[in-house]
Design a protein around this motif. Structure first.
Motif, PDB file in Angstrom:
ATOM      1  N   VAL A   7     -31.215 -38.033 -21.544  1.00 50.55           N
ATOM      2  CA  VAL A   7     -32.131 -39.071 -21.179  1.00 50.55           C
ATOM      3  C   VAL A   7     -33.522 -38.657 -20.658  1.00 50.55           C
ATOM      4  O   VAL A   7     -33.605 -38.047 -19.639  1.00 50.55           O
ATOM      5  CB  VAL A   7     -31.942 -39.953 -20.135  1.00 50.55           C
ATOM      6  N   ALA A   8     -34.544 -38.520 -21.799  1.00 53.31           N
ATOM      7  CA  ALA A   8     -35.481 -37.763 -21.781  1.00 53.31           C
ATOM      8  C   ALA A   8     -36.883 -38.474 -22.324  1.00 53.31           C
ATOM      9  O   ALA A   8     -36.736 -39.241 -23.272  1.00 53.31           O
ATOM     10  CB  ALA A   8     -35.562 -36.596 -22.683  1.00 53.31           C
ATOM     11  N   ASN A   9     -38.075 -38.049 -21.496  1.00 51.42           N
ATOM     12  CA  ASN A   9     -39.313 -38.609 -21.725  1.00 51.42           C
ATOM     13  C   ASN A   9     -40.151 -37.714 -20.920  1.00 51.42           C
ATOM     14  O   ASN A   9     -39.992 -37.813 -19.656  1.00 51.42           O
ATOM     15  CB  ASN A   9     -39.462 -40.090 -21.699  1.00 51.42           C
ATOM     16  N   GLN A  10     -41.214 -37.008 -21.615  1.00 56.12           N
ATOM     17  CA  GLN A  10     -42.086 -36.059 -20.633  1.00 56.12           C
ATOM     18  C   GLN A  10     -42.982 -36.939 -19.859  1.00 56.12           C
ATOM     19  O   GLN A  10     -43.483 -36.441 -18.813  1.00 56.12           O
ATOM     20  CB  GLN A  10     -42.883 -35.227 -21.486  1.00 56.12           C
ATOM     21  N   LYS A  11     -43.007 -38.154 -20.005  1.00 55.03           N
ATOM     22  CA  LYS A  11     -44.156 -39.129 -19.410  1.00 55.03           C
ATOM     23  C   LYS A  11     -43.169 -39.554 -18.149  1.00 55.03           C
ATOM     24  O   LYS A  11     -42.011 -40.308 -18.382  1.00 55.03           O
ATOM     25  CB  LYS A  11     -44.200 -40.219 -20.070  1.00 55.03           C
ATOM     26  N   LEU A 108     -26.946 -24.521 -19.476  1.00 56.32           N
ATOM     27  CA  LEU A 108     -26.390 -25.920 -19.175  1.00 56.32           C
ATOM     28  C   LEU A 108     -25.294 -26.175 -20.264  1.00 56.32           C
ATOM     29  O   LEU A 108     -24.079 -26.642 -19.919  1.00 56.32           O
ATOM     30  CB  LEU A 108     -27.398 -27.069 -19.355  1.00 56.32           C
ATOM     31  N   LYS A 109     -25.412 -25.969 -21.482  1.00 54.85           N
ATOM     32  CA  LYS A 109     -24.460 -26.097 -22.405  1.00 54.85           C
ATOM     33  C   LYS A 109     -23.094 -25.166 -22.213  1.00 54.85           C
ATOM     34  O   LYS A 109     -22.180 -25.829 -22.250  1.00 54.85           O
ATOM     35  CB  LYS A 109     -25.043 -25.530 -23.799  1.00 54.85           C
ATOM     36  N   ALA A 110     -23.405 -23.753 -21.617  1.00 57.64           N
ATOM     37  CA  ALA A 110     -22.249 -23.046 -21.350  1.00 57.64           C
ATOM     38  C   ALA A 110     -21.414 -23.791 -20.031  1.00 57.64           C
ATOM     39  O   ALA A 110     -20.153 -23.870 -19.989  1.00 57.64           O
ATOM     40  CB  ALA A 110     -22.504 -21.803 -21.043  1.00 57.64           C
ATOM     41  N   ALA A 111     -22.399 -24.265 -19.174  1.00 55.90           N
ATOM     42  CA  ALA A 111     -21.726 -24.802 -17.931  1.00 55.90           C
ATOM     43  C   ALA A 111     -20.935 -26.137 -18.376  1.00 55.90           C
ATOM     44  O   ALA A 111     -19.742 -26.353 -17.694  1.00 55.90           O
ATOM     45  CB  ALA A 111     -22.764 -24.961 -16.768  1.00 55.90           C
ATOM     46  N   LEU A 112     -21.332 -26.956 -18.956  1.00 57.19           N
ATOM     47  CA  LEU A 112     -20.634 -28.458 -19.556  1.00 57.19           C
ATOM     48  C   LEU A 112     -19.652 -28.137 -20.108  1.00 57.19           C
ATOM     49  O   LEU A 112     -18.633 -28.940 -20.146  1.00 57.19           O
ATOM     50  CB  LEU A 112     -21.821 -29.032 -20.032  1.00 57.19           C
ATOM     51  N   ALA A 113     -19.476 -26.934 -21.049  1.00 54.90           N
ATOM     52  CA  ALA A 113     -18.350 -26.765 -21.699  1.00 54.90           C
ATOM     53  C   ALA A 113     -17.065 -26.343 -21.086  1.00 54.90           C
ATOM     54  O   ALA A 113     -15.815 -26.788 -21.442  1.00 54.90           O
ATOM     55  CB  ALA A 113     -18.644 -25.377 -22.739  1.00 54.90           C
ATOM     56  N   LEU A 123     -24.125 -37.834 -19.186  1.00 55.13           N
ATOM     57  CA  LEU A 123     -25.616 -38.031 -19.321  1.00 55.13           C
ATOM     58  C   LEU A 123     -26.502 -37.237 -18.601  1.00 55.13           C
ATOM     59  O   LEU A 123     -26.102 -36.902 -17.436  1.00 55.13           O
ATOM     60  CB  LEU A 123     -25.928 -39.578 -18.547  1.00 55.13           C
ATOM     61  N   LEU A 124     -27.449 -36.729 -18.960  1.00 55.96           N
ATOM     62  CA  LEU A 124     -28.413 -35.872 -18.341  1.00 55.96           C
ATOM     63  C   LEU A 124     -29.653 -36.339 -18.087  1.00 55.96           C
ATOM     64  O   LEU A 124     -30.513 -36.783 -19.218  1.00 55.96           O
ATOM     65  CB  LEU A 124     -28.799 -34.666 -19.365  1.00 55.96           C
ATOM     66  N   ASP A 125     -30.157 -36.639 -16.619  1.00 52.96           N
ATOM     67  CA  ASP A 125     -31.156 -37.142 -16.249  1.00 52.96           C
ATOM     68  C   ASP A 125     -32.212 -36.112 -16.208  1.00 52.96           C
ATOM     69  O   ASP A 125     -32.047 -35.364 -15.281  1.00 52.96           O
ATOM     70  CB  ASP A 125     -31.228 -37.967 -14.867  1.00 52.96           C
ATOM     71  N   LEU A 133     -35.897 -27.134 -18.120  1.00 53.85           N
ATOM     72  CA  LEU A 133     -34.436 -27.804 -17.816  1.00 53.85           C
ATOM     73  C   LEU A 133     -34.388 -28.985 -18.608  1.00 53.85           C
ATOM     74  O   LEU A 133     -33.377 -29.135 -19.250  1.00 53.85           O
ATOM     75  CB  LEU A 133     -34.962 -28.391 -16.025  1.00 53.85           C
ATOM     76  N   THR A 134     -35.719 -29.321 -19.352  1.00 51.86           N
ATOM     77  CA  THR A 134     -35.480 -30.383 -20.266  1.00 51.86           C
ATOM     78  C   THR A 134     -34.986 -29.679 -21.685  1.00 51.86           C
ATOM     79  O   THR A 134     -34.129 -30.232 -22.377  1.00 51.86           O
ATOM     80  CB  THR A 134     -36.788 -31.322 -20.519  1.00 51.86           C
ATOM     81  N   VAL A 135     -35.481 -28.422 -21.929  1.00 54.11           N
ATOM     82  CA  VAL A 135     -34.855 -27.751 -23.142  1.00 54.11           C
ATOM     83  C   VAL A 135     -33.528 -27.548 -22.939  1.00 54.11           C
ATOM     84  O   VAL A 135     -32.796 -27.659 -24.041  1.00 54.11           O
ATOM     85  CB  VAL A 135     -35.563 -26.311 -23.336  1.00 54.11           C
ATOM     86  N   ASN A 136     -33.080 -27.161 -21.798  1.00 55.99           N
ATOM     87  CA  ASN A 136     -31.596 -26.834 -21.528  1.00 55.99           C
ATOM     88  C   ASN A 136     -30.695 -28.365 -21.935  1.00 55.99           C
ATOM     89  O   ASN A 136     -29.629 -28.147 -22.541  1.00 55.99           O
ATOM     90  CB  ASN A 136     -31.383 -26.409 -20.092  1.00 55.99           C
ATOM     91  N   ALA A 137     -31.330 -29.161 -21.352  1.00 49.40           N
ATOM     92  CA  ALA A 137     -30.645 -30.519 -21.740  1.00 49.40           C
ATOM     93  C   ALA A 137     -30.498 -30.906 -23.090  1.00 49.40           C
ATOM     94  O   ALA A 137     -29.448 -31.326 -23.619  1.00 49.40           O
ATOM     95  CB  ALA A 137     -31.411 -31.726 -21.051  1.00 49.40           C
ATOM     96  N   LEU A 138     -31.762 -30.457 -24.037  1.00 47.82           N
ATOM     97  CA  LEU A 138     -31.674 -30.816 -25.455  1.00 47.82           C
ATOM     98  C   LEU A 138     -30.667 -29.855 -26.119  1.00 47.82           C
ATOM     99  O   LEU A 138     -30.149 -30.238 -27.261  1.00 47.82           O
ATOM    100  CB  LEU A 138     -33.245 -30.813 -25.922  1.00 47.82           C
TER     101      LEU A 138
END
Length: 262
Positions: A7-11, A108-113, A123-125, A133-138
């Motif tokens: 769930v992302a938006n830089q604003k 984050l990808k490795a951890a969630l696996a 869901l990633l806030d 951190l946003t890049v990790n989420a994406l």
């Protein structure tokens, strides 16, 4: 199969955390197993589900920096029906240190696996910035849900986010897709809101959710009680809107049978 949504938006102030919490709770109400991951140093999602961010001993920071296993950090919240990987100001350390790690974008990808098979939806806030951190989420996500207010600067900010999503899709995460654009805090009496909404529909077509999240006092009040709006006032327009959003999400992934819990 687990589906991960960033769930992302830089604003800031567009309803990312409100959406993360209430979509998570609404999916849980349909008997899906849901994990909410708070990646914001402000810890608003953590506080918004009734967890004292200053009291938690382990956070997403510890997972990202490999100081703790996800299973040791995740909290189970029966009041809301979801699980939570909390966050607080310690996330700033993760933001800084991940810049110096060669595979920092994949933390984050490795951890969630390690825990993905325990959940139907994760869901990633994300923080209100196109940060590490946003890049990790994406990189970890299957889809991106973009909450946005229908206001003057909305489309300009959306362009930068779409560019970032496109770059990550091309270079790192080819499965990444825009899950959908969600119109939040919508007031149909506002002509500008209606104009921007029309532009979104024209440019993004079916990527725009049919569900519109209205301005709603109950939505604003619920976090101060540490509850989702479903738990705070299930009959409010905000609760009904997020349940409708959950229905749209489910229809896109598994046929959409709500299977509401008692």
């Amino acid at each position: 199969m687990t589906y991960i949504i960033a769930v992302a938006n830089q604003k800031g102030g567009v309803g990312k955390t409100t959406t993360s919490i209430n979509l998570a709770a609404s999916l849980a109400a349909t008997k899906r197993r849901v994990l909410l991951v708070d990646l914001d140093a402000q810890g608003n999602a953590t506080m918004g589900v009734g967890v004292d961010k200053s009291a938690v001993k382990l956070t997403a920071r510890d997972v990202l920096l490999e100081k703790a296993k996800p299973a040791d950090v995740i909290l189970h919240l029966p009041e809301i029906g979801i699980s939570l990987m909390p966050a607080n100001g310690d996330m700033t350390e993760a933001e800084i240190k991940l810049r110096d790690v060669a595979v920092g974008d994949f933390a984050l990808k490795a951890a969630l696996a390690e825990v993905a098979d325990q959940f139907d939806y994760i869901l990633l806030d994300c923080p209100p910035a196109l940060s590490k951190l946003t890049v990790n989420a994406l990189v970890a996500a299957d889809g991106v849900l973009i909450p946005m207010q229908c206001e003057y600067y909305a489309l300009e900010g959306l362009t930068a986010l779409m560019d970032t999503i496109g770059k990550i899709k091309r270079v790192i995460n080819p499965k990444l897709e825009v899950e959908g654009l969600l119109r939040t805090m919508f007031d149909p009496r506002n002509n500008l809101a209606n104009d921007v909404s029309a532009q979104l529909l024209e440019h993004f077509k079916e990527k725009v959710y049919r569900t519109i999240i209205p301005r709603n006092v109950r939505l604003a009040e619920a976090p101060s009680h540490g509850l989702s709006v479903m738990a705070y006032d299930a009959q409010s327009s905000g609760a009904k809107a997020y349940l409708a959003l959950a229905g749209e999400v489910l229809r896109r992934h598994d046929g959409g049978q709500l299977r509401l819990s008692a």
